[in-house]
Design an enzyme around this catalytic site. Structure first.
Site, short mmCIF file in Angstrom:
data_model
loop_
_atom_site.label_atom_id
_atom_site.label_comp_id
_atom_site.label_asym_id
_atom_site.label_seq_id
_atom_site.Cartn_x
_atom_site.Cartn_y
_atom_site.Cartn_z
N GLY A 153 0.82 -1.21 0.00
CA GLY A 153 0.00 0.00 0.00
C GLY A 153 0.85 1.25 0.00
N CYS A 154 0.22 2.37 -0.31
CA CYS A 154 0.96 3.63 -0.41
C CYS A 154 1.46 4.09 0.96
CB CYS A 154 0.10 4.69 -1.07
SG CYS A 154 -1.56 4.87 -0.40
#
Lengths: 350, 350, 350, 350
Positions: A153-154
């Site tokens: 994920g970011c």
């Protein structure tokens, strides 16, 4: 012309992650995009919805059909929403495709945790086990030669790259971790809602999902693995009135007497063979614009002797290093290519 | 390693035009930057002022010394303010360097007009004559093999590419031209002033230099040349609360009965060998973000049968096609290379 | 017409704090602005530099002359930079004026701390002692009837209003405080610099002065006073690409088992007679735009049972509640008027 | 407490026009809002969707029921979409309410033109005739004492106030009018769509509805009436990456030899009794931020002797003077009150 190139399909081509994969892959020497796929808009030219691709990508959007994808491509990026990947990826793998999944569906090894945070049924435990978590600078070796990668994920990418060397060295107390994260609006995706309405978020700064963000268990899973003990973090997410960029400002109590220079040295050593992590000099902290449009993660430090705490500041472009760029970096590692292949974009400044 | 590469120096490396040249040239296969030059900051690493270049450009800034530049480089880009180029370029040419000048100092053939609009003494008429005006898609053939190119202004690039095919065809009345232009703030340069203060221009839209902008005579000079008669335009410039991008919205009276499709066909034919101009389909107009970070100029049309007027909408990234990108395109043409070499960046979206 | 009105002068009328005082005081029934003063621009109409005041304020700017100010006014707001107030305020007080100072020069009781953080010589200890620190909702009673008020800083206002009730109740551990603060660019003032250049801060998010901001000792002084023990905080400041607004996201370890509802109840009780503090319901956190243009401070909570920590989110408009609005609120309290007089602006949304 | 106040209801309270009416009316001495109405969200507190109204407006949203509205209120603002007002207003009038309609449904006297531009069935010609077009500074006298006012559109307000004195004086050629208009995103309303998605419009500038905007016939109707001859205009609308503000940049051919000073004198005379129009001095043009949050319309001029054309620049806050503010101004005129009552807000700057 495709004889020597890896044929790649992109599911979710009309989301921001998908369209960024298309942008970046234009510069990749060993890749040919053979199919751009959208469940909602198949049949029309992708440049209708994305005029910036005019004269660059001439293709029409295809529908989601695993058998057809397997005909057209060797590898598929699934830039699909969580819940959708969980259903689609097994079919793609079964059709013989290599898969790099950009959703959150295969990041957590614990299906129960997945269901608690994502509110969807978890994929099979077999598949959760099979998925290799592709945080390239940390787990790059594990990615080599596999068929199925779960792209981080970011928020976890910015956060973990900023914490792991210090946790790994035992210099900070994992029980003390507080992460104050900020993201540009592209992180919320291209779907329309009041949360992404220009007039609501412009000239505004807001917190959301405080202590509830689904990236929390992902961060905790990796930090627990690195530290060898269960780690629980306090994690707040905020929306910044800008399009791209994530900053994680992270706080931890020191377990000894360390200076900024100590941390700079530790991190530069840890990442010495990794071209996409840049450690700032003492007294300077990175800003999100300094990595915009690029695959870099830039990190800076402050030690406060008054409170015995470390502050780590880590920035990425959420659409590149936090999504499409890291996915291509994973592809490079999977294929045994140089990890920076096709990714050496200079940040766009200003 | 430089044996086969053209050695390039950049004067004005700490301005937005200069630093964008550095970004773009990282991707150019035949160029090596051998010197980055700043009159104000020589001696310090360029990445001190531009941390986005960390690990990408390791050089220190050099001072402005024509003899040293001629030792280090074959060609020099002068991304210097107007008035500065007028003095520096003759010395660089005299030192045997090829020069591509990004300032406004050598664009006007008429020194008197220059002094009237720029309020500086004009360069020698000999040099004004020698400078080839490098609007690539129109005068690309004239650039080939020369030593000295004057790179067009940002507003003139968007405006002229949007008007020339129609003027050339005689389909619109040159006496009727009204140009309503809008620019992002990077166009004002990196110098600090109230006009570029964030709190003054954010959430604001303002006109400036109405009928007074120094790009007016540049536009008129080229349109007069194309149409064969003296052309005078009404030209308004506005500042948009964004960093990059220019839009020229242009109005002209039709000299016959033409439809949007007629203009689309005319322009696609005119630019058929030019990869950086993209003509939109009927009923669609380009937005600045659709060319951001790229060398494209995108153009769309509307014909209003009620008023017998044509509206042309033309957009560029002012820092790329309006400055550094077109300068490299000119370099490619000058050297006899493919004009798109090193410039095939997909626009950054969103 | 001024017979029944308090005559007010504003020194520093061309800064953002000064010009906001002018805006807000237009709506105050008991005040007349008799002099707008600027050291740099005296003699010209204030509307020349601030055209939004056209037809609203017809005055020319006056110079800084204490004797003349004392002729024209009963009270003076000094919206002057730190260092300037230290010199000017004693003269204004000596001239018989009441003073509300918006700078940081009289906030710290400890002159040594002032010199360490502000890098200027401190005012006399007598004046530091005399200045009443006007955090209205906490020290409002102390302000009544005095002649000299030191108006709190913007970050301290958001931070202290968000922490004091919990510290005062002994529900959180003062040694655990971590404050992650974010501000719009107007907080940096109207002076021009690269830090406030639109192209540098737009589409950017950056940290600055990490652990070094001069508001740290102000926060610590008040928290120490409230808690009865020395408090040291970790404090990070960030710049947000927006004009107005501050958010403080604050973290503390719980000293018992408390829920969000407990904190909501505690704060609503603490602020029950204070109209400018609004406590959000459970599960909702304030955004900066929800107080924009107004004198409100809005506060929300999250308790994380997993980590036993409290998160407090507090927002203000830095130019209003963080500067001009609170200064007028202090004026109202000083004069014995209703504290909300002339300040009941509804936030501007969107 | 309502004995002496006019009781007002607002239909469409959850749109930007409606919620701005609520903000502005808090400061109106003769008005009490007795009902805030929303077809989509009735039953919940309005502050749930608009937390900036917390502690300011305690009401729940009511449903749309003309009989109930007539019980609760004397006058109703309909801030409803076009098509909705056409159906609702007749019922409200029939129930005995005074109505000020903010939609486009009753602005065009010609039902056929309405249907052509709005693509809805037109209201009855009787009602179209009855509706008084409330462009206050021009038709203010006609509004006095009527029951039903059609509030002008945002673009027409900025445009008409900028053109009418010159048209009226016969100084410019109505056949030559070209209007290049720009609006902030709030003008598109609170509905969600890609057009208002932050990531799509931030750092972007785009044209839309070129020659097709439904405000064109409204502008032409009024200009034809003022000039006494049919007027057809070229009109382009653009979206600016900001929330509030409209600028109309307008071009016309001079019918004689006039200077900027002539126009300044003409306009100041025309608007001499109107406090909300401010004419800028020679050489200065208004910016949108200079009227933000206020009911002002600011206008500046440039005459280009080279092309014999006039450029007029006119700015408003689209949500205030372009919607809610002018609606209240109309209410004041209708009731015979001072037109600026409750509207003397100083623009919010910066």
């Amino acid at each position: 012309m495709t004889d020597n190139k890896l044929r790649v399909a992109i599911v979710g081509s009309t989301g921001y992650g998908g369209v960024e994969l298309i942008r970046l892959l234009q510069a990749h020497p060993y890749i040919e995009i053979t199919s751009v796929i959208s469940s909602s808009s198949s049949g029309v030219p992708i440049s209708d919805g994305f005029p910036h691709l005019t004269n660059i990508v001439a293709k029409n959007l295809d529908g989601v059909n695993p058998a057809e994808i397997a005909q057209a491509a060797d590898l598929v990026f699934t830039a699909t929403p969580s819940g959708v990947s969980a259903k689609l990826v097994p079919e793609l793998l079964a059709a013989g495709l290599k898969v790099i999944d950009l959703s959150g569906d295969f990041r957590l090894k614990d299906g129960t945790a997945y269901e608690q945070w994502y509110k969807h049924p978890a994929p099979s435990s077999e598949l959760l086990e099979k998925a290799v978590y592709g945080l390239c600078e940390v787990f790059g070796d594990e990615v080599k030669g596999v068929d199925f990668i779960s792209n981080p994920g970011c928020y976890p990418t910015a956060t973990l790259l900023g914490l792991i060397p210090a946790i790994n060295a035992g210099w900070i107390d994992p029980a003390s971790l507080i992460i104050d994260a900020k993201s540009g609006v592209s992180g919320a995706g291209r779907g329309t809602s009041l949360m992404t309405h220009f007039a609501e978020i412009n000239e505004n700064f807001k917190a959301y999902k405080v202590n509830k963000h689904q990236h929390i268990p992902e961060i905790e899973q990796v930090l627990s693995q690195v530290s060898g003990e269960p780690v629980t973090v306090t994690f707040t997410t905020h929306l910044v009135p800008m399009t791209r960029g994530i900053m994680s400002t992270m706080y931890a109590t020191l377990k000894g007497s360390y200076t900024e220079e100590d941390f700079i040295g530790l991190y530069r050593e840890y990442y010495k063979d990794r071209s996409f992590v840049r450690i700032r000099d003492n007294g300077v902290w990175p800003a999100t614009k300094e990595v915009s449009g690029s695959n870099y993660c830039d990190i800076g430090f402050a030690v406060d002797a008054r409170t015995n705490r470390l502050t780590v500041i880590s920035v990425i472009d959420n659409v590149v290093k936090g999504a499409a760029g890291q996915a291509i970096q994973n592809l490079n590692l999977m294929m045994g290519w140089e990890e920076s292949l096709g990714l050496t974009f200079t940040p766009v400044y200003p």
